[in-house]
Design a protein around this motif. Structure first.
Motif, PDB file in Angstrom:
ATOM      1  N   ALA A 169      10.026  -1.387  -4.491  1.00 33.55           N
ATOM      2  CA  ALA A 169       9.110  -2.530  -4.394  1.00 33.55           C
ATOM      3  C   ALA A 169       7.749  -2.085  -4.895  1.00 33.55           C
ATOM      4  CB  ALA A 169       9.027  -3.016  -2.950  1.00 33.55           C
ATOM      5  N   TRP A 170       7.273  -2.797  -5.913  1.00 29.94           N
ATOM      6  CA  TRP A 170       6.009  -2.404  -6.549  1.00 29.94           C
ATOM      7  C   TRP A 170       5.172  -3.647  -6.792  1.00 29.94           C
ATOM      8  CZ3 TRP A 170       4.711  -0.817 -12.188  1.00 29.94           C
ATOM      9  CH2 TRP A 170       3.510  -0.081 -12.194  1.00 29.94           C
ATOM     10  N   GLU A 171       3.980  -3.624  -6.216  1.00 30.92           N
ATOM     11  CA  GLU A 171       3.117  -4.806  -6.288  1.00 30.92           C
ATOM     12  C   GLU A 171       2.589  -5.071  -7.698  1.00 30.92           C
ATOM     13  OE1 GLU A 171       2.847  -2.189  -4.428  1.00 30.92           O
ATOM     14  OE2 GLU A 171       0.935  -1.193  -4.769  1.00 30.92           O
ATOM     15  N   PHE A 196      13.193   1.156  -1.783  1.00 26.87           N
ATOM     16  CA  PHE A 196      12.064   2.042  -1.535  1.00 26.87           C
ATOM     17  C   PHE A 196      10.806   1.215  -1.287  1.00 26.87           C
ATOM     18  CE2 PHE A 196      14.916   4.966  -3.594  1.00 26.87           C
ATOM     19  CZ  PHE A 196      14.627   6.187  -2.998  1.00 26.87           C
ATOM     20  N   ILE A 197      10.116   1.527  -0.186  1.00 25.81           N
ATOM     21  CA  ILE A 197       8.851   0.857   0.137  1.00 25.81           C
ATOM     22  C   ILE A 197       7.782   1.944   0.316  1.00 25.81           C
ATOM     23  CG2 ILE A 197       7.636  -0.670   1.751  1.00 25.81           C
ATOM     24  CD1 ILE A 197       9.948  -2.168   0.499  1.00 25.81           C
ATOM     25  N   GLY A 198       6.623   1.696  -0.274  1.00 26.78           N
ATOM     26  CA  GLY A 198       5.573   2.705  -0.276  1.00 26.78           C
ATOM     27  C   GLY A 198       4.788   2.793   1.020  1.00 26.78           C
ATOM     28  N   GLU A 200       0.858   2.903   3.075  1.00 27.18           N
ATOM     29  CA  GLU A 200      -0.272   1.950   3.110  1.00 27.18           C
ATOM     30  C   GLU A 200      -0.965   1.865   1.748  1.00 27.18           C
ATOM     31  OE1 GLU A 200       0.301   4.367   5.311  1.00 27.18           O
ATOM     32  OE2 GLU A 200       0.148   3.560   7.363  1.00 27.18           O
ATOM     33  N   GLY A 201      -1.114   3.008   1.093  1.00 25.83           N
ATOM     34  CA  GLY A 201      -1.825   3.043  -0.188  1.00 25.83           C
ATOM     35  C   GLY A 201      -0.950   2.749  -1.400  1.00 25.83           C
ATOM     36  N   GLY A 202       0.317   2.504  -1.179  1.00 29.32           N
ATOM     37  CA  GLY A 202       1.230   2.163  -2.276  1.00 29.32           C
ATOM     38  C   GLY A 202       1.762   3.390  -3.007  1.00 29.32           C
ATOM     39  N   PHE A 203       2.714   3.153  -3.915  1.00 27.07           N
ATOM     40  CA  PHE A 203       3.229   4.205  -4.786  1.00 27.07           C
ATOM     41  C   PHE A 203       2.247   4.400  -5.932  1.00 27.07           C
ATOM     42  CE2 PHE A 203       7.462   2.597  -3.209  1.00 27.07           C
ATOM     43  CZ  PHE A 203       7.855   3.779  -2.591  1.00 27.07           C
ATOM     44  N   THR A 204       2.196   5.596  -6.498  1.00 27.35           N
ATOM     45  CA  THR A 204       1.414   5.787  -7.726  1.00 27.35           C
ATOM     46  C   THR A 204       2.283   5.287  -8.892  1.00 27.35           C
ATOM     47  OG1 THR A 204       2.319   7.992  -8.139  1.00 27.35           O
ATOM     48  CG2 THR A 204       0.329   7.872  -6.764  1.00 27.35           C
ATOM     49  N   VAL A 219      10.754  -3.979  -8.411  1.00 31.88           N
ATOM     50  CA  VAL A 219      10.773  -5.420  -8.133  1.00 31.88           C
ATOM     51  C   VAL A 219       9.481  -5.875  -7.478  1.00 31.88           C
ATOM     52  CG1 VAL A 219      13.288  -5.665  -7.920  1.00 31.88           C
ATOM     53  CG2 VAL A 219      11.921  -5.120  -5.884  1.00 31.88           C
ATOM     54  N   SER A 220       9.143  -7.119  -7.747  1.00 34.62           N
ATOM     55  CA  SER A 220       7.998  -7.765  -7.100  1.00 34.62           C
ATOM     56  C   SER A 220       8.499  -8.510  -5.867  1.00 34.62           C
ATOM     57  CB  SER A 220       7.379  -8.765  -8.076  1.00 34.62           C
ATOM     58  OG  SER A 220       6.484  -9.613  -7.371  1.00 34.62           O
ATOM     59  N   LEU A 221       7.647  -8.568  -4.846  1.00 41.08           N
ATOM     60  CA  LEU A 221       7.940  -9.402  -3.673  1.00 41.08           C
ATOM     61  C   LEU A 221       7.001 -10.607  -3.642  1.00 41.08           C
ATOM     62  CD1 LEU A 221       8.431  -6.572  -0.994  1.00 41.08           C
ATOM     63  CD2 LEU A 221      10.225  -7.891  -2.146  1.00 41.08           C
ATOM     64  N   GLY A 222       6.454 -10.950  -4.805  1.00 38.62           N
ATOM     65  CA  GLY A 222       5.572 -12.115  -4.876  1.00 38.62           C
ATOM     66  C   GLY A 222       4.145 -11.704  -5.184  1.00 38.62           C
ATOM     67  N   ALA A 223       3.292 -12.704  -5.344  1.00 36.49           N
ATOM     68  CA  ALA A 223       1.926 -12.453  -5.815  1.00 36.49           C
ATOM     69  C   ALA A 223       1.000 -11.921  -4.722  1.00 36.49           C
ATOM     70  CB  ALA A 223       1.353 -13.738  -6.405  1.00 36.49           C
ATOM     71  N   ARG A 224       1.409 -12.023  -3.473  1.00 34.57           N
ATOM     72  CA  ARG A 224       0.580 -11.503  -2.394  1.00 34.57           C
ATOM     73  C   ARG A 224       0.865 -10.026  -2.183  1.00 34.57           C
ATOM     74  NH1 ARG A 224       2.022 -15.988  -3.555  1.00 34.57           N
ATOM     75  NH2 ARG A 224       3.979 -15.540  -2.501  1.00 34.57           N
ATOM     76  N   ILE A 225      -0.157  -9.278  -1.777  1.00 36.59           N
ATOM     77  CA  ILE A 225       0.054  -7.877  -1.407  1.00 36.59           C
ATOM     78  C   ILE A 225       0.399  -7.845   0.078  1.00 36.59           C
ATOM     79  CG2 ILE A 225      -1.005  -5.592  -1.213  1.00 36.59           C
ATOM     80  CD1 ILE A 225      -0.756  -6.454  -4.071  1.00 36.59           C
ATOM     81  N   THR A 230       5.424  -5.179   6.461  1.00 35.68           N
ATOM     82  CA  THR A 230       5.865  -6.541   6.117  1.00 35.68           C
ATOM     83  C   THR A 230       6.792  -6.488   4.916  1.00 35.68           C
ATOM     84  OG1 THR A 230       3.627  -7.243   6.735  1.00 35.68           O
ATOM     85  CG2 THR A 230       5.054  -8.898   5.726  1.00 35.68           C
ATOM     86  N   ALA A 231       6.400  -5.692   3.905  1.00 36.94           N
ATOM     87  CA  ALA A 231       7.216  -5.569   2.698  1.00 36.94           C
ATOM     88  C   ALA A 231       8.607  -5.032   3.053  1.00 36.94           C
ATOM     89  CB  ALA A 231       6.528  -4.641   1.695  1.00 36.94           C
ATOM     90  N   ALA A 232       8.674  -4.064   3.959  1.00 35.99           N
ATOM     91  CA  ALA A 232       9.952  -3.443   4.331  1.00 35.99           C
ATOM     92  C   ALA A 232      10.895  -4.457   4.972  1.00 35.99           C
ATOM     93  CB  ALA A 232       9.713  -2.270   5.287  1.00 35.99           C
TER      94      ALA A 232
HETATM   95  N1  SAH Z   1      -2.440  -0.299  -1.529  1.00 33.54           N
HETATM   96  C1  SAH Z   1      -1.787  -1.167  -2.385  1.00 33.54           C
HETATM   97  C2  SAH Z   1      -0.712  -1.971  -1.658  1.00 33.54           C
HETATM   98  C3  SAH Z   1       0.357  -1.175  -0.998  1.00 33.54           C
HETATM   99  S1  SAH Z   1       1.368  -2.209  -0.061  1.00 33.54           S
HETATM  100  C4  SAH Z   1      -2.797  -2.151  -2.923  1.00 33.54           C
HETATM  101  O1  SAH Z   1      -3.710  -2.486  -2.190  1.00 33.54           O
HETATM  102  O2  SAH Z   1      -2.617  -2.572  -4.054  1.00 33.54           O
HETATM  103  C5  SAH Z   1       2.545  -1.065   0.561  1.00 33.54           C
HETATM  104  C6  SAH Z   1       3.910  -1.140  -0.069  1.00 33.54           C
HETATM  105  O3  SAH Z   1       4.484  -2.417   0.154  1.00 33.54           O
HETATM  106  C7  SAH Z   1       3.926  -0.958  -1.568  1.00 33.54           C
HETATM  107  O4  SAH Z   1       4.033   0.408  -1.918  1.00 33.54           O
HETATM  108  C8  SAH Z   1       5.166  -1.735  -1.986  1.00 33.54           C
HETATM  109  O5  SAH Z   1       6.338  -0.926  -1.854  1.00 33.54           O
HETATM  110  C9  SAH Z   1       5.219  -2.854  -0.982  1.00 33.54           C
HETATM  111  N2  SAH Z   1       4.628  -4.107  -1.445  1.00 33.54           N
HETATM  112  C10 SAH Z   1       3.596  -4.800  -0.879  1.00 33.54           C
HETATM  113  N3  SAH Z   1       3.365  -5.957  -1.508  1.00 33.54           N
HETATM  114  C11 SAH Z   1       4.272  -6.045  -2.508  1.00 33.54           C
HETATM  115  C12 SAH Z   1       4.557  -7.020  -3.515  1.00 33.54           C
HETATM  116  N4  SAH Z   1       3.869  -8.129  -3.624  1.00 33.54           N
HETATM  117  N5  SAH Z   1       5.570  -6.763  -4.370  1.00 33.54           N
HETATM  118  C13 SAH Z   1       6.293  -5.615  -4.285  1.00 33.54           C
HETATM  119  N6  SAH Z   1       6.070  -4.672  -3.351  1.00 33.54           N
HETATM  120  C14 SAH Z   1       5.071  -4.860  -2.478  1.00 33.54           C
END
Ligand code: SAH
Length: 249
Positions: A169-171, A196-198, A200-204, A219-225, A230-232
């Motif tokens: 999951a990658w934002e 795979f879910i990252g 707090e600071g996300g994956f590099t 994959v995206s989980l939508g336009a919101r971070i 929550t993502a998991a």
């Molecule tokens: N720090 C980052 C966000 C990390 S969110 C930022 O502010 O941009 C933590 C994890 O949740 C991410 O690594 C990803 O795996 C997942 N995640 C959160 N929102 C997502 C989204 N919209 N799409 C895909 N993955 C998401």
């Protein structure tokens, strides 16, 4: 009826011998008396309806009234590889993931994982995790206990864990939806999906590229971070939902 996962060794013939914590729970928390019924599960695919015969402080005993296959397991096996998070949030992922139907959890150490996890996960922490998962599995009527693997680095996890489909999951992903990624899988094959879910600071970006190079689909989980926890839970639920694993049997 209250449910308890117990070591298979506690079941001997028609009798079930219940040890310390279960006996305490039955007597002092649930206040059950002889004659009451509970369900015990052996975590090997069977559940047993048991009538209690004796409920003492440190031990209880019952007789088996019925043995039946334990239901409650989804036809799709989801492995949630979750980067370690601040204590409460990681535990929340274990609890909610278990309720949703995750089969296996892999605690991950990633580039941006915060240091609390250095030197591995303590034995006390692992016991606490196992208890959280067991209680959630009992409450949610799972038929088997989700497995909690030892923590792994992202690259070790990518190397050593196999699945029919691996998602990361990658934002920043703009093209691929979770729905499109799982669409080729057929539920009849009881697929194994790893997510795979990252932290707090996300994956590099390098980590995502590394995962993609080993066959993972970003994959995206939508336009919101979403927050990691929550993502998991959302991702696990969506995989099961999209593959029809939440349809009533
Ligand atoms: N720090 C980052 C966000 C990390 S969110 C930022 O502010 O941009 C933590 C994890 O949740 C991410 O690594 C990803 O795996 C997942 N995640 C959160 N929102 C997502 C989204 N919209 N799409 C895909 N993955 C998401």
């Amino acid at each position: 009826m209250h449910r308890f996962f117990i070591p298979p060794g506690w079941i001997r013939g028609e009798t079930v011998w219940l040890g310390d914590d279960v006996a305490h729970q039955l007597r002092h928390v649930l206040r059950l008396r002889p004659g009451a019924r509970i369900v015990v599960l052996d975590d090997r695919g069977w559940e047993y309806e048991v009538e209690l015969l004796a409920v003492e402080h440190k031990a209880a005993r019952g007789t088996i009234c019925e043995r039946r296959p334990a239901g409650g397991e989804p036809p799709v096996r989801v492995t949630l590889a979750q980067a370690l998070l601040k204590k409460d949030n990681f535990e929340w992922v274990l609890q909610k993931g278990t309720e949703i139907g995750v089969t296996r959890f892999v605690p991950l150490i990633t580039a941006r994982t915060v240091a609390t996890s250095e030197g591995g996960v303590s034995a006390t922490r692992q016991e606490r995790w196992a208890r959280i998962v067991r209680e959630a599995a009992e409450q949610s009527r799972r038929g088997a206990l989700p497995l909690i693997e030892a923590s792994l680095s992202l690259s070790a996890a990518l190397d050593s864990l196999a699945a029919d489909l691996t998602l990361i999951a990658w934002e920043e992903e703009r093209a691929m939806s979770l729905r499109a990624a799982v669409a080729p899988l057929r539920i009849a094959a009881a697929p194994q999906v790893m997510v795979f879910i990252g932290p707090e600071g996300g994956f590099t970006a390098e980590e995502v590229a590394q995962a993609q190079a080993r066959g993972a689909v970003a994959v995206s989980l939508g336009a919101r971070i979403l927050r990691a926890e929550t993502a998991a839970t959302a991702a696990a639920l969506l995989v099961l939902y999209e593959l029809g694993a939440l349809d009533p049997a």
